[in-house]
Write a protein that holds these residues in place. Structure first.
Motif, PDB file in Angstrom:
ATOM      1  N   LYS A  69      74.897  49.246  51.012  1.00  0.00           N
ATOM      2  CA  LYS A  69      75.188  48.269  52.128  1.00  0.00           C
ATOM      3  C   LYS A  69      74.366  48.349  53.509  1.00  0.00           C
ATOM      4  N   THR A  70      74.089  47.302  54.073  1.00  0.00           N
ATOM      5  CA  THR A  70      73.249  47.608  55.315  1.00  0.00           C
ATOM      6  C   THR A  70      73.879  46.808  56.476  1.00  0.00           C
ATOM      7  N   ILE A  71      73.584  47.217  57.700  1.00  0.00           N
ATOM      8  CA  ILE A  71      74.104  46.683  58.961  1.00  0.00           C
ATOM      9  C   ILE A  71      72.719  46.549  59.840  1.00  0.00           C
ATOM     10  N   PRO A  72      72.054  45.386  59.970  1.00  0.00           N
ATOM     11  CA  PRO A  72      71.032  45.301  60.605  1.00  0.00           C
ATOM     12  C   PRO A  72      71.186  45.534  62.111  1.00  0.00           C
ATOM     13  N   TYR A  73      70.529  45.931  62.938  1.00  0.00           N
ATOM     14  CA  TYR A  73      70.947  46.313  64.156  1.00  0.00           C
ATOM     15  C   TYR A  73      69.521  46.110  65.182  1.00  0.00           C
ATOM     16  N   ALA A  74      68.262  45.962  64.851  1.00  0.00           N
ATOM     17  CA  ALA A  74      67.353  45.614  65.814  1.00  0.00           C
ATOM     18  C   ALA A  74      65.942  44.980  64.928  1.00  0.00           C
ATOM     19  N   VAL A  94      76.099  50.778  68.978  1.00  0.00           N
ATOM     20  CA  VAL A  94      74.805  50.379  68.943  1.00  0.00           C
ATOM     21  C   VAL A  94      74.837  48.602  69.190  1.00  0.00           C
ATOM     22  N   LYS A  95      75.971  48.050  68.673  1.00  0.00           N
ATOM     23  CA  LYS A  95      76.118  46.733  68.815  1.00  0.00           C
ATOM     24  C   LYS A  95      76.830  46.123  70.076  1.00  0.00           C
ATOM     25  N   SER A  96      77.356  47.053  70.953  1.00  0.00           N
ATOM     26  CA  SER A  96      77.644  46.768  72.187  1.00  0.00           C
ATOM     27  C   SER A  96      76.746  46.280  73.086  1.00  0.00           C
TER      28      SER A  96
END
Length: 286
Positions: free
Chosen positions: A108-113, A267-269
């Motif tokens: 699974k993935t979580i895009p961050y940038a 990272v998402k903050s």
């Protein structure tokens, strides 16, 4: 390609000892529970494109919480997905979408940038803008001089590089040009993201495929070309005016471990997003 695949496998499985985790092939981890990893070292590894911005995030995370995040040299997106599937890695870094087979394995993935894909040159090159058609002609070997008459030297990436994968979809004829130039050994090939800036700085009148985070790191020595008159800055990347971009994502298998979840949350903050922005990237909303 076969030799490169073997190298990726060696690097990926080498993370088993680096991360201090164990695997049991007869009892694969269930997706409903987080896997057990070493409590001594937290290792995040993968694509070289992700490294500059993620290393900055890791440095800030350690300063804020006193917890070290180890980020080794690039093993590539393929290396990350292999290590995740084997249980050698709990959080990977990837710069392309997962393949159907990787999704079937439970990744699974979580895009961050999002970073801009750029054609960079040493600052001494007088040209500041190229059309997509001119860039294609350069890589086809048709356009071979800059506006001052100096010869153009190209630093290209391998056929399956994630940036080239994006350009195949956006510039008609790009795939054929890259495949042919590589088959004919026309240009110097950089196999890792970090190799491109070094090659550009060591080669006068050169142009090479890199991204906006590397431009930030080398802002006094390298510059990005505008494409079709559009600068690859964060605003143009965010609003789509500059379409040449790719997402950076965290990848994992099953369920995030507690420490991986906490790092992703940082990272998402707002603080994490600000760090991403300082690196010439665009934070990706959840």
């Amino acid at each position: 390609m076969f030799g490169r695949r073997i190298t990726i496998c060696i690097l990926a499985f080498g993370l088993i000892s680096l991360a201090g985790c164990t695997t049991n092939q007869s009892k694969p981890a269930q997706p409903s529970a987080a896997r057990a990893f070493s409590t001594e070292r937290f290792v995040i590894a993968g694509s070289g494109t992700n490294l500059p911005v993620t290393m900055k995030l890791a440095e800030a995370y350690k300063t804020k919480f006193g917890l070290a995040v180890e980020i080794p040299p690039s093993i590539g997106t393929d290396g990350a997905t292999i290590a995740l599937d084997s249980g050698a890695l709990e959080l990977g870094l990837i710069s392309r979408p997962l393949t159907p087979s990787e999704i079937e394995k439970g990744l699974k993935t979580i895009p961050y940038a999002k970073v801009g894909i750029v054609f960079a040159t040493p600052v001494a090159v007088p040209d500041t803008n190229m059309t997509a058609g001119e860039l294609l002609k350069i890589h086809q070997g048709i356009k071979n001089t800059w506006s001052n008459g100096k010869p153009i030297f190209v630093i290209t990436r391998e056929k399956h590089d994630s940036s080239n994968q994006v350009l195949y979809q956006l510039i008609p004829g790009w795939k054929e040009a890259i495949f042919r130039s590589i088959d004919e050994k026309r240009w110097q090939i950089a196999y890792k993201d970090a190799e491109v800036p070094r090659a550009l700085l060591n080669t006068a009148w050169s142009v090479g495929l890199t991204d906006t985070t590397e431009i930030i790191l080398h802002k006094n020595t390298l510059k990005p070309l505008r494409i079709n008159g559009v600068l690859p800055d964060p605003a143009n990347i965010a609003n789509g005016a500059y379409p040449f971009s790719k997402e950076l994502s965290f990848a994992y298998k099953g369920v995030l471990t507690d420490r991986a979840k906490k790092f992703v949350e940082y990272v998402k903050s707002e603080e994490g997003k600000a760090i991403i922005a300082t690196m010439g990237a665009v934070p990706v909303a959840e």
